[in-house]
Design a protein around this motif. Structure first.
Motif, PDB file in Angstrom:
ATOM      1  N   GLY B 132      21.926 -64.599  27.998  1.00  0.00           N
ATOM      2  CA  GLY B 132      22.775 -64.988  29.124  1.00  0.00           C
ATOM      3  C   GLY B 132      23.963 -64.041  29.243  1.00  0.00           C
ATOM      4  O   GLY B 132      24.376 -63.431  28.251  1.00  0.00           O
ATOM      5  N   LEU B 135      25.603 -59.304  29.968  1.00  0.00           N
ATOM      6  CA  LEU B 135      24.449 -58.634  29.371  1.00  0.00           C
ATOM      7  C   LEU B 135      24.530 -57.133  29.604  1.00  0.00           C
ATOM      8  O   LEU B 135      24.909 -56.692  30.688  1.00  0.00           O
ATOM      9  N   ASP B 141      16.214 -54.765  21.973  1.00  0.00           N
ATOM     10  CA  ASP B 141      15.400 -55.775  21.284  1.00  0.00           C
ATOM     11  C   ASP B 141      16.213 -56.608  20.303  1.00  0.00           C
ATOM     12  O   ASP B 141      15.857 -57.755  20.024  1.00  0.00           O
ATOM     13  N   ASP B 142      17.298 -56.012  19.772  1.00  0.00           N
ATOM     14  CA  ASP B 142      18.064 -56.749  18.756  1.00  0.00           C
ATOM     15  C   ASP B 142      19.302 -57.414  19.340  1.00  0.00           C
ATOM     16  O   ASP B 142      20.246 -57.711  18.615  1.00  0.00           O
ATOM     17  N   PHE B 143      19.294 -57.674  20.657  1.00  0.00           N
ATOM     18  CA  PHE B 143      20.441 -58.350  21.284  1.00  0.00           C
ATOM     19  C   PHE B 143      20.396 -59.844  20.957  1.00  0.00           C
ATOM     20  O   PHE B 143      19.324 -60.450  20.905  1.00  0.00           O
ATOM     21  N   HIS B 144      21.564 -60.423  20.761  1.00  0.00           N
ATOM     22  CA  HIS B 144      21.608 -61.832  20.338  1.00  0.00           C
ATOM     23  C   HIS B 144      21.216 -62.788  21.468  1.00  0.00           C
ATOM     24  O   HIS B 144      21.306 -62.458  22.638  1.00  0.00           O
ATOM     25  N   THR B 145      20.766 -63.971  21.045  1.00  0.00           N
ATOM     26  CA  THR B 145      20.386 -64.991  22.016  1.00  0.00           C
ATOM     27  C   THR B 145      21.627 -65.803  22.364  1.00  0.00           C
ATOM     28  O   THR B 145      22.243 -66.420  21.502  1.00  0.00           O
ATOM     29  N   THR B 146      21.980 -65.752  23.639  1.00  0.00           N
ATOM     30  CA  THR B 146      23.192 -66.405  24.123  1.00  0.00           C
ATOM     31  C   THR B 146      22.846 -67.163  25.398  1.00  0.00           C
ATOM     32  O   THR B 146      23.341 -66.836  26.479  1.00  0.00           O
ATOM     33  N   ALA B 156      15.158 -70.691  22.594  1.00  0.00           N
ATOM     34  CA  ALA B 156      15.699 -69.902  21.473  1.00  0.00           C
ATOM     35  C   ALA B 156      15.520 -70.657  20.155  1.00  0.00           C
ATOM     36  O   ALA B 156      15.191 -70.057  19.122  1.00  0.00           O
ATOM     37  N   LEU B 160      13.181 -69.682  16.744  1.00  0.00           N
ATOM     38  CA  LEU B 160      13.641 -69.702  15.346  1.00  0.00           C
ATOM     39  C   LEU B 160      12.704 -70.544  14.478  1.00  0.00           C
ATOM     40  O   LEU B 160      12.375 -70.169  13.351  1.00  0.00           O
ATOM     41  N   ALA B 244       8.732 -60.481   9.683  1.00  0.00           N
ATOM     42  CA  ALA B 244       9.358 -61.793   9.874  1.00  0.00           C
ATOM     43  C   ALA B 244       9.873 -61.991  11.296  1.00  0.00           C
ATOM     44  O   ALA B 244      10.218 -63.098  11.679  1.00  0.00           O
ATOM     45  N   ARG B 245       9.920 -60.916  12.078  1.00  0.00           N
ATOM     46  CA  ARG B 245      10.495 -61.015  13.433  1.00  0.00           C
ATOM     47  C   ARG B 245       9.372 -61.275  14.428  1.00  0.00           C
ATOM     48  O   ARG B 245       8.746 -60.343  14.947  1.00  0.00           O
TER      49      ARG B 245
END
Lengths: 327, 327
Positions: B132, B135, B141-146, B156, B160, B244-245
């Protein structure tokens, strides 16, 4: 003012409680009541003039969160969690305590909000365990959460819930991503990360300590004193500045084990350093290599969160706070 | 082989089901059984030789997930969700369906795994709503989930959970973060993002369409055909490459509304473009400004996920897939 602290028997909970007593209030307001909750009855703080309620209860037990919220505390510190190793070994217990317990709390607040407009401040202790290797150094504020433990997953999910409940206006929440606390007071414990503290804590009182990893292992630390400061700042600052992004990586100190040891030498001399015995452990070393080497924490610093910028200071603060100033 | 598709009555569920039938299997294996689940009974695919089970049920109802898993499907597509607007308006329903339903499913699989070693592939439809504003463009690809919606929060959190259950070895999971699907077939709907499709879909069949935002609004699109391709690839590729991703931002096409319109002009001519009526809507424009302008999707592309790289192709594929090749 009524403060509710969940996880009040833990190290951070006890220190925040005592800090509130010593400060004689929060943000200029007198504290009338402190409700201290944990799975074992928390100790009462010394020299508190108000009412202390000490409650031994499991937050995730049915009805518990609603009972706690029925008294409408103004500020809620939520520090309760089972630790990483236990959450990994007991999958169901970890999700029940660390996820369902937190969600029950947030739901109880939401229902109270819908009932009468109740709108407390919620300060949640999150963790750098929300990230996992491979990691850049330093880790930027906008790096994604890629936990490699169930504990880290549960903290990352709790952060998302906190942000969404806050966005809906059910409470005013902030999540504090704590670095590893160093120097942790007390006895050596079984946590794999315990050596970061024990290689300093034990030598400072003339006791031997074991170092299981190479000197070049880098990690992210802050002192218990700074962590308490984060929580007090989080409980008093204007949270509207945060917008929708309510979870903050806290400032700390990135240091190698070698740098920790050299700080110990400067503060306490060669004799203290000589008490550290190197016993390499490949499993612990592998684990450490997956942990966070350090964060930028640009946003938190700009918002007024502060921490030590040298390990010498971290050691000195431990001596002041835990050893009455003496080594 | 037994395929379970949850959310099988939706556009993506129907298309993936038909694709499996048309391909006569998955990854070279014959499909004996397809179990199609949704809140309304999904249509049976045409020309399928195996057994089709059509089940109308709410995934979050007690016991439902366990019942579905009792038949031990080999591959599970989980597309079921209530949409963004509804999850925002009905907070409890959103969490019940989009979070608890997903967790119930994962828990049912875990219990089956503990019982007899059951280990299915799980393909989960996530969404770009996990991010969100503000942005960057493109979003790494490694941007945080907001997320700025409860729907995005629920997706999200599901991501997890999927990664943690996979890490524990309970199933082999992958989360597919879908771009906005364009051109969505069917009638105009009430989604705020509906115009991205309708300004192309309606003019292609000689009908008028309304454009509520300025031409410079940029957004992230992929065709239904590509989205189906993502799901098939996710169901067949070697997932151990992901480590793991387990959640991937899919490739797509970043385009402004103006660029969409120029593609329409190239493919269908000025007469089609003339059917677009501009009726600026400040509220929709504000919403769009918070949406994702585009992702790097470097990892997904490297792993073999592919999408159209021009809007001309997206429009052509719509004409082929939905209009029998005719405009």
């Amino acid at each position: 003012m009524h403060i509710l602290t969940i996880g009040a028997a833990g190290m951070l909970g006890r220190k925040v409680t005592q800090r509130l007593v010593d400060d004689k209030g929060l943000d200029g307001q007198t504290i009338d009541t402190m409700t201290l909750v944990d799975v074992i009855a928390p100790e009462a703080p010394t020299s508190f003039d108000g009412t202390t309620n000490r409650i031994a209860v499991d937050l995730s037990a049915p009805g518990t969160a609603a009972d706690l919220i029925a008294t409408r505390p103004d500020v809620i510190f939520h520090f309760a969690a089972i630790v990483s190793g236990e959450a990994e070994a007991d999958f169901e217990k970890g999700y029940r305590i660390n996820l369902d317990g937190t969600r029950d709390l947030f739901e109880a607040i939401r229902r109270a909000h819908l009932e009468d407009g109740y709108f407390p401040r919620v300060v949640f202790a999150s963790s750098i365990a929300v990230v996992g290797a491979p990691l850049p150094f330093p880790i930027p504020d906008d790096f994604h959460t890629t936990p490699l433990t169930s504990y880290g997953t549960q903290k990352a999910i709790s952060e998302l819930l906190l942000a969404d409940y806050t966005r809906h206006g059910f409470f005013d929440g902030i999540g504090i991503r704590l670095p590893t606390l160093c120097i942790r007071p007390g006895k050596p414990n079984k946590a794999a990360s315990g050596f970061f503290s024990s290689i300093l804590r034990e030598p400072l009182v003339g006791q031997p300590a074991v170092l299981p990893v190479p000197d070049d292992i880098r990690h992210w630390h802050t002192s218990p004193r700074s962590a308490v400061g984060f929580m007090i700042h989080a409980a008093t600052m204007n949270l509207s500045q945060l917008g929708a992004r309510r979870n903050l990586s806290m400032p700390g100190l990135s240091a190698t084990v070698g740098e920790q040891i050299e700080a110990l030498r400067r503060v306490a001399g060669d004799a203290a350093v000589a008490l550290i015995r190197r016993e390499p452990d490949a499993a612990i070393t592998r684990m450490c290599e997956g942990w966070a080497p350090g964060f930028e924490a640009t946003r938190a610093r700009a918002l007024g969160f502060t921490a030590e910028d040298s390990f010498d200071d971290i050691i000195r603060h431990h001596i002041e706070d835990e050893l009455d100033g003496a080594q």
